[in-house]
Design an enzyme around this catalytic site. Structure first.
Site, short mmCIF file in Angstrom:
data_model
loop_
_atom_site.label_atom_id
_atom_site.label_comp_id
_atom_site.label_asym_id
_atom_site.label_seq_id
_atom_site.Cartn_x
_atom_site.Cartn_y
_atom_site.Cartn_z
N ARG A 184 -3.27 -0.94 7.62
CA ARG A 184 -4.00 -1.56 6.64
C ARG A 184 -3.62 -2.96 6.90
NH1 ARG A 184 -5.50 0.02 0.97
NH2 ARG A 184 -3.50 -1.03 0.42
N ARG B 64 -4.33 -23.59 13.75
CA ARG B 64 -3.77 -23.96 15.02
C ARG B 64 -2.46 -24.67 14.87
NH1 ARG B 64 -8.98 -26.01 18.44
NH2 ARG B 64 -8.94 -27.04 16.51
N LYS C 237 -7.10 -7.41 2.97
CA LYS C 237 -6.12 -7.56 1.90
C LYS C 237 -5.44 -9.16 1.91
CE LYS C 237 -3.26 -4.47 -1.08
NZ LYS C 237 -3.82 -4.91 -2.29
N GLU D 43 -15.61 -1.70 -7.41
CA GLU D 43 -14.22 -1.09 -7.69
C GLU D 43 -13.73 -2.04 -8.84
OE1 GLU D 43 -11.31 -1.83 -4.68
OE2 GLU D 43 -12.05 -4.03 -4.35
N1 PXG Z 1 -8.58 -2.48 -4.95
C1 PXG Z 1 -8.09 -3.39 -4.65
C2 PXG Z 1 -8.78 -4.71 -4.64
C3 PXG Z 1 -6.57 -3.38 -4.46
O1 PXG Z 1 -5.90 -4.49 -4.15
C4 PXG Z 1 -6.60 -1.13 -4.51
C5 PXG Z 1 -7.90 -0.85 -4.62
C6 PXG Z 1 -5.88 0.28 -4.50
O2 PXG Z 1 -5.46 0.47 -3.25
P1 PXG Z 1 -4.23 1.37 -2.88
O3 PXG Z 1 -4.01 1.17 -1.43
O4 PXG Z 1 -3.04 1.00 -3.40
O5 PXG Z 1 -4.40 2.76 -3.25
C7 PXG Z 1 -5.79 -2.33 -4.41
C8 PXG Z 1 -4.41 -2.51 -4.18
C9 PXG Z 1 -1.93 -5.32 -8.95
C10 PXG Z 1 -2.22 -5.03 -7.76
O6 PXG Z 1 -0.99 -6.00 -9.49
C11 PXG Z 1 -2.91 -3.92 -7.15
C12 PXG Z 1 -3.06 -3.86 -5.64
C13 PXG Z 1 -2.59 -4.88 -4.94
C14 PXG Z 1 -1.86 -5.93 -5.62
C15 PXG Z 1 -1.60 -6.07 -6.79
O7 PXG Z 1 -2.37 -4.39 -9.84
N2 PXG Z 1 -3.76 -2.80 -5.24
#
Ligand code: PXG
Length: 292
Positions: free
Chosen positions: A52, A105, A151, A184
């Site tokens: 990812r 760049r 991300k 979400e």
């Molecule tokens: N949605 C979003 C927008 C995320 O950033 C998830 C879902 C869950 O994905 P995973 O792969 O972890 O099952 C994420 C990821 C926090 C925090 O502090 C959470 C994420 C990333 C950075 C910080 O809550 N979750």
């Protein structure tokens, strides 16, 4: 001695882990990241998180100057150097140092750092009692603008939603997309259970393709639920039997109140708890070993 941080090919004490104020990750949020966890000395779904990460980087035309396996070793080594068994790991790749203009760049070398830290566990009470969430006014970024599948270091869409949830006194914010469908929460994917259906919004609704989401979908199939990805509305959530959120840090969190409507009987659902238990069995045995 603080944490030992991986920074651009070196391991340094956190007091020396500094990056330039001209780094475009800081100036423009130009970069990508991942959040992972290790359980009992094994990194959970390491390959999936790295895949990812590289996809996010590709989507923003950022070439990570480490091969996949080099990155993998850097992550493992960071956990090992900090002697951690249960940890939260953050990988960040920025566009690197440039000038005050936004042209990427000018940035000759991406900055890479990896933090492996003690995991801050959520209080057990949230899993026992469940949480309340509220729909927030901020809508999910348009896929045509900043695709939520990336991300990226630009998390303001999520942060604004989090502020709105905080202001409403809720534990989490439910984000809708421009069509009014559920995408979400601010850092977690959402699931509902209706009869024997386990339902989660599709990626095109503006959800991140969560690693925990995928694991939970597989668990759902294994315990005999019909797993479907389809657009859901707030009505679908208000009237469901069970609701929960998934994410690497939070794992599986039961939701018992949505916009003041009580979900089910107001307690964490039976199937939710079963899925949570199955999830823990998997995290116990699976993963990339750090100390072998
Ligand atoms: N949605 C979003 C927008 C995320 O950033 C998830 C879902 C869950 O994905 P995973 O792969 O972890 O099952 C994420 C990821 C926090 C925090 O502090 C959470 C994420 C990333 C950075 C910080 O809550 N979750």
């Amino acid at each position: 001695m603080g944490l030992i941080i991986y920074l651009d090919g070196k391991f340094v004490d956190e007091s020396e882990a500094k990056i330039s104020i001209f780094d475009h990750g800081l100036l423009y949020g130009d970069g990508v990241f991942e959040g992972l966890r290790s359980y009992n000395g094994k990194i959970f779904k390491l390959d999936e998180h790295l895949i990812r990460l590289y996809k996010s980087a590709k989507a923003i035309s950022l070439e990570i100057p480490l091969k996949f396996d080099e990155m993998k070793n850097a992550v493992i080594e960071t956990v090992r150097k900090n002697n951690l068994r249960d940890s939260y790991i953050r990988i960040v790749v920025t566009r690197g140092v440039g000038d005050l203009g936004l042209d990427p760049r000018k940035c000759k070398k991406p900055t890479i750092f990896i933090i492996a830290s003690k995991i801050q566990l959520y209080p057990e009470s949230i899993y026992e009692k469940g949480i309340d969430i509220v729909t927030v006014p901020t809508r999910r970024n348009l896929s045509e603008s900043l695709n939520p599948s990336i991300k990226s270091l630009n998390y303001l869409n999520n942060i604004l939603a989090k502020i709105e949830a905080n202001n409403a006194g809720a534990s989490e914010g439910l984000i809708l997309n421009q069509f009014g469908y559920v995408s979400e929460c601010t850092g977690e994917n959402i699931f509902i259970i209706k009869e024997n259906f386990l339902i989660t919004p599709p990626i095109y609704a503006g959800a991140l393709e969560g690693i925990t989401r995928r694991v939970v979908m597989d668990i759902g199939e294994n315990i005999g639920l019909k797993v479907i990805e389809e657009n859901i509305t707030r009505y679908d959530i208000y009237t469901c039997d069970e609701c929960f959120l998934t994410g690497t840090a939070a794992e599986i969190v039961p939701v018992v109140i949505v916009d003041n409507r009580i979900i089910g009987d107001g307690k964490p659902g039976k199937l939710t708890l079963k899925i949570r238990k199955e999830f823990h069995l998997i995290t116990e045995i699976e993963g990339t070993p750090v100390y072998e």
